[in-house]
Write a protein that holds these residues in place. Structure first.
Motif, PDB file in Angstrom:
ATOM      1  N   GLY A 268       0.623  -1.272  -0.415  1.00 53.29           N
ATOM      2  CA  GLY A 268      -0.162  -0.222  -0.167  1.00 53.29           C
ATOM      3  C   GLY A 268       1.143   1.335   0.420  1.00 53.29           C
ATOM      4  N   GLN A 269       2.082   1.004   0.621  1.00 57.11           N
ATOM      5  CA  GLN A 269       2.488   2.356   0.198  1.00 57.11           C
ATOM      6  C   GLN A 269       3.911   2.560  -0.780  1.00 57.11           C
ATOM      7  OE1 GLN A 269       4.610   3.635   3.737  1.00 57.11           O
ATOM      8  NE2 GLN A 269       4.493   1.629   5.030  1.00 57.11           N
TER       9      GLN A 269
ATOM     10  N   ILE B 184       8.240   6.504   4.028  1.00 53.99           N
ATOM     11  CA  ILE B 184       7.455   5.548   4.146  1.00 53.99           C
ATOM     12  C   ILE B 184       7.174   5.217   5.279  1.00 53.99           C
ATOM     13  CG2 ILE B 184       7.908   4.632   1.691  1.00 53.99           C
ATOM     14  CD1 ILE B 184      10.616   2.455   3.112  1.00 53.99           C
ATOM     15  N   GLU B 185       5.959   4.473   5.581  1.00 56.09           N
ATOM     16  CA  GLU B 185       5.780   3.868   7.651  1.00 56.09           C
ATOM     17  C   GLU B 185       5.956   2.857   7.770  1.00 56.09           C
ATOM     18  OE1 GLU B 185       2.778   6.031   9.380  1.00 56.09           O
ATOM     19  OE2 GLU B 185       3.450   8.131   8.724  1.00 56.09           O
ATOM     20  N   LEU B 186       7.342   2.808   8.405  1.00 51.81           N
ATOM     21  CA  LEU B 186       7.560   0.693   8.672  1.00 51.81           C
ATOM     22  C   LEU B 186       7.266   0.480  10.485  1.00 51.81           C
ATOM     23  CD1 LEU B 186      10.575   0.264   6.603  1.00 51.81           C
ATOM     24  CD2 LEU B 186       8.110  -0.261   5.840  1.00 51.81           C
ATOM     25  N   LYS B 187       7.538  -1.118  10.707  1.00 45.30           N
ATOM     26  CA  LYS B 187       7.659  -0.986  12.688  1.00 45.30           C
ATOM     27  C   LYS B 187       8.502  -1.870  12.607  1.00 45.30           C
ATOM     28  CE  LYS B 187       3.282  -2.356  14.227  1.00 45.30           C
ATOM     29  NZ  LYS B 187       2.540  -3.342  15.034  1.00 45.30           N
TER      30      LYS B 187
ATOM     31  N   LEU C  38      11.507 -14.194  -0.394  1.00 46.39           N
ATOM     32  CA  LEU C  38      11.772 -12.751  -0.100  1.00 46.39           C
ATOM     33  C   LEU C  38      11.460 -12.679   1.661  1.00 46.39           C
ATOM     34  CD1 LEU C  38       9.077 -11.532  -2.956  1.00 46.39           C
ATOM     35  CD2 LEU C  38      11.933 -11.370  -1.987  1.00 46.39           C
ATOM     36  N   ALA C  39      12.506 -11.530   2.202  1.00 48.51           N
ATOM     37  CA  ALA C  39      12.544 -11.521   3.013  1.00 48.51           C
ATOM     38  C   ALA C  39      11.144 -11.102   3.753  1.00 48.51           C
ATOM     39  CB  ALA C  39      13.672 -10.817   3.288  1.00 48.51           C
ATOM     40  N   GLY C  40      10.695 -11.753   4.530  1.00 57.45           N
ATOM     41  CA  GLY C  40       9.489 -11.926   5.781  1.00 57.45           C
ATOM     42  C   GLY C  40       8.918 -12.022   4.384  1.00 57.45           C
ATOM     43  N   GLY C  41       8.756 -12.919   3.220  1.00 59.16           N
ATOM     44  CA  GLY C  41       7.989 -12.784   2.397  1.00 59.16           C
ATOM     45  C   GLY C  41       7.419 -14.841   2.703  1.00 59.16           C
TER      46      GLY C  41
ATOM     47  N   PHE D  84       7.471  -4.061   6.811  1.00 59.52           N
ATOM     48  CA  PHE D  84       5.941  -3.277   5.978  1.00 59.52           C
ATOM     49  C   PHE D  84       4.505  -4.078   6.126  1.00 59.52           C
ATOM     50  CE2 PHE D  84       9.260  -2.221   2.836  1.00 59.52           C
ATOM     51  CZ  PHE D  84       8.672  -1.195   2.142  1.00 59.52           C
ATOM     52  N   ALA D  85       3.266  -4.069   5.824  1.00 59.52           N
ATOM     53  CA  ALA D  85       2.068  -4.890   6.197  1.00 59.52           C
ATOM     54  C   ALA D  85       1.991  -5.809   6.442  1.00 59.52           C
ATOM     55  CB  ALA D  85       1.292  -3.532   6.395  1.00 59.52           C
TER      56      ALA D  85
END
Length: 365
Positions: free
Chosen positions: A259-260, A297-300, A360-363, A317-318
């Motif tokens: 979404g970003q 961009i906004e990340l956690k 993928l990283a985190g995917g 990312f979300a």
């Protein structure tokens, strides 16, 4: 005198395995060229073909346009420094350095003068009578270099010569190679798996994978425009993200990730189909609350790991895809679970081909 090297559709097969798979490459006279890749990628096999220690299954090796087929290693204008060094333990430094010249028939004062000049070149003046068995690792490396350079080769091959040295000696000898290249003017070809050596020494370099060359270019281009995912990860661009969509206008693309929107650059006239977004770690920084920047961009925050001179901060990312950002060791890193704003500098995001892509990283790919 420096020699240009031409490799024309080189293949080296061992049964069904192609160690070198249709490599075509031109190395300029006097160039410092590096073959970079992981173990088993074919870089040392290619070096042996250039040196004449092995014969290609197909293709041609040319020196200054002359086909070297049938010319054995000992008749090629090439000297090699191997990982094992291969110093003769029963000979002192001068005898090791002068061995090749002695085989050529040189003796007496002429031999001694050339050996002394070679030792001075590698900053080992006064070491002629030393026992090679009591030298340090760095000194033994210099003796091996002197033995190769004293023959005044047009081509010097360096086959993983720094493996086994501690980090301080590696850096010292790496600088030494650069200095010697400038002084001798010979064509240097380095084989290594160490990207720091390749990036700091090379005029140009090639990344190899499974017997093929994935990309040949000047060092900076591997970061500005990696050919594909394999090359990007090999040079340290580890953040590779799968976009939801990509919109292209002229030479600029806008990728949407969870979404970003992220502005990305790409090579050529059109981006690769089904492209990935590579994020350069050196072109990201945290933005304090209240400040603004061109592209944020906004990340956690997932975690922060102390690395001595820096903190590696993993952000998500979300959709759980991750990026890793580096902050100063003096700065207090954000806490896990915290939402942060990240500024992407111009050129931070690149659209690249997904060839060689691992999960993928985190995917979930």
């Amino acid at each position: 005198m420096a020699i240009a090297i031409g490799l024309d559709h080189i293949v080296r097969s061992y049964g069904p395995v192609r160690a070198v798979d249709d490599v075509t490459l031109d190395i300029r006279a006097g160039e410092f060229f590096t073959l970079l890749g992981s173990s088993g990628c074919g870089k040392s096999s290619l070096l042996k073909l250039i040196g004449g220690f092995d014969k290609p299954t197909a293709g041609r090796v040319q020196f200054d346009g002359k086909d070297m087929a049938g010319v054995p290693a000992n008749r090629r204008p090439v000297n090699t420094v191997f990982q094992s060094l291969g110093l003769f333990p029963h000979m002192n430094v001068a005898q090791n350095v002068g061995y090749g010249l002695k085989l050529r028939g040189l003796s007496g004062g002429s031999l001694k003068a050339k050996v002394e000049d070679a030792l001075e070149l590698v900053e080992l003046s006064g070491f002629a009578e030393r026992d090679v068995n009591i030298l340090s690792g760095g000194q033994r490396q210099r003796v091996a270099l002197a033995r190769a350079l004293v023959m005044e080769p047009g081509i010097l091959l360096l086959d993983e010569p720094l493996t086994g040295l501690d980090e301080r000696l590696r850096q010292q000898m790496r600088d030494e190679f650069g200095r010697l290249h400038k002084r001798t003017g010979a064509t240097f070809i380095l084989v290594t798996h160490n990207q720091d050596e390749a990036l700091s020494l090379s005029d140009r370099m090639a990344v190899m994978h499974k017997g093929r060359i994935e990309q040949t270019d000047v060092p900076a281009r591997f970061f500005d425009a990696p050919a594909n995912a394999f090359v990007a990860r090999f040079v340290g661009i580890d953040t590779l993200l799968k976009p939801e969509s990509v919109a292209v206008s002229a030479h600029t693309a806008v990728a949407t990730i969870a979404g970003q929107r992220v502005t990305a650059t790409f090579s050529g006239t059109t981006p690769p189909s089904d492209a990935l977004v590579a994020i350069r770690p050196d072109r990201m920084e945290l933005v304090p609350g209240g400040e603004d920047a061109a592209e944020i961009i906004e990340l956690k925050v997932v975690e922060s790991i102390y690395r001595g001179l820096s903190h590696n901060v993993t952000l998500a990312f979300a959709d759980s895809q991750r990026v890793v950002l580096t902050t100063s060791a003096d700065a207090t890193p954000p806490s896990p679970g915290e939402n942060v704003r990240v500024y992407l500098k111009p050129g931070a995001a690149l659209l690249i081909d997904r060839f060689g892509m691992l999960p993928l990283a985190g995917g979930d790919e």
